[in-house]
Enzyme design. Structure first.
Site, PDB file in Angstrom:
ATOM      1  N   TYR A  14       0.802  -1.229   0.000  1.00 34.21           N
ATOM      2  CA  TYR A  14       0.000   0.000   0.000  1.00 34.21           C
ATOM      3  C   TYR A  14       0.835   1.278   0.000  1.00 34.21           C
ATOM      4  CZ  TYR A  14      -3.540  -3.376   1.373  1.00 34.21           C
ATOM      5  OH  TYR A  14      -4.375  -4.457   1.416  1.00 34.21           O
ATOM      6  N   HIS A  19      -4.608   6.092  -0.652  1.00 30.20           N
ATOM      7  CA  HIS A  19      -5.035   6.038   0.746  1.00 30.20           C
ATOM      8  C   HIS A  19      -3.878   6.314   1.705  1.00 30.20           C
ATOM      9  CE1 HIS A  19      -8.854   5.462   2.514  1.00 30.20           C
ATOM     10  NE2 HIS A  19      -8.868   4.164   2.697  1.00 30.20           N
ATOM     11  N   PHE A  64      -5.118  -1.295   9.871  1.00 32.95           N
ATOM     12  CA  PHE A  64      -5.589  -0.873   8.562  1.00 32.95           C
ATOM     13  C   PHE A  64      -6.425   0.378   8.752  1.00 32.95           C
ATOM     14  CE2 PHE A  64      -4.077  -5.034   7.508  1.00 32.95           C
ATOM     15  CZ  PHE A  64      -3.481  -4.801   6.276  1.00 32.95           C
ATOM     16  N   ASN A  66      -9.403   1.478   8.371  1.00 35.71           N
ATOM     17  CA  ASN A  66     -10.703   1.482   9.050  1.00 35.71           C
ATOM     18  C   ASN A  66     -10.594   1.352  10.566  1.00 35.71           C
ATOM     19  OD1 ASN A  66     -11.516   1.507   6.406  1.00 35.71           O
ATOM     20  ND2 ASN A  66     -12.569  -0.452   6.476  1.00 35.71           N
ATOM     21  N   ASP A  91      -6.232  11.324   3.206  1.00 33.87           N
ATOM     22  CA  ASP A  91      -6.663  11.483   1.817  1.00 33.87           C
ATOM     23  C   ASP A  91      -8.117  11.925   1.738  1.00 33.87           C
ATOM     24  OD1 ASP A  91      -6.953   8.627   2.806  1.00 33.87           O
ATOM     25  OD2 ASP A  91      -8.229   8.538   1.038  1.00 33.87           O
ATOM     26  N   ASN A 112     -13.445   6.199   6.342  1.00 29.16           N
ATOM     27  CA  ASN A 112     -13.532   5.244   7.450  1.00 29.16           C
ATOM     28  C   ASN A 112     -12.422   5.386   8.484  1.00 29.16           C
ATOM     29  OD1 ASN A 112     -15.966   4.098   6.658  1.00 29.16           O
ATOM     30  ND2 ASN A 112     -14.937   2.709   5.233  1.00 29.16           N
TER      31      ASN A 112
END
Length: 187
Positions: A14, A19, A64, A66, A91, A112
């Site tokens: 990632y 994100h 993560f 969320n 973001d 989230n």
């Protein structure tokens, strides 16, 4: 002590995704001052340093996106950091790449990671820097796949500029009241 939290997802997979611009801002600050995220506690990697005479903690949650609040709240409590001294960098789909927007408070706007922080802190009253990642132009890509994708080559310069500008705003906040920083850096 002031606290700057960059939101993202952990792992190399990632690292360069839309994100992860919050992590990219923290990484820019680390690079500028030759600091490292040399501590790990409560699901967060962080460092504590002094800049412009102000003690500051930089955090990259290792949950993560969320679940970002799972790392932020315990670190704030452990180090007794007041909500007024917290700045979250993340973001934003509603801003085009290259744009940043500073706010003193607000809702989650469907993000989230911010929703998780609001839920864990029990308030929407925290400072934030939103970094534009734009929305997908093709209706064939889902929002989830879009934010987990890398920036296009055409967006690279704008994104790089917005990351540097957001890092500048973070540094400015260590020396000036946030409303002044907002006036200077909001585009």
């Amino acid at each position: 002590m002031k606290c700057i939290v960059g939101l993202g997802n952990p792992g190399k997979k990632y690292k360069h995704t839309r994100h992860n611009v919050g992590f990219m801002v923290i990484d820019e600050l680390l690079r500028r001052h030759q600091w490292d995220l040399n501590k790990s506690k409560f699901k967060g990697d962080y460092t504590i340093a002094t800049l412009h005479g102000e003690k500051v903690m930089l955090i990259e949650p290792q949950t993560f996106m969320n679940l970002s609040g799972d790392a932020v709240r315990p670190l704030m409590e452990y180090y007794n950091i007041d909500i007024a001294d917290v700045l979250i960098v993340f973001d934003d789909l509603d801003l085009p790449p290259g744009r940043i927007r500073l706010r003193q408070k607000g809702g989650h706007g469907g993000h989230n990671g911010i929703r998780s922080i609001i839920d864990h802190l029990g308030t929407k009253e925290f400072k934030r820097i939103r970094i534009g990642v734009g929305r997908p132009t093709a209706s064939t890509i889902s929002i989830v796949n879009y934010v987990l994708s890398d920036f296009s080559k055409g967006e690279a310069d704008d994104v790089s500029d917005s990351i540097k500008r957001a890092a500048d705003a973070c540094e400015a906040w260590l020396q000036a009241p946030f409303p002044e920083v907002m006036n200077e850096y909001n585009q």
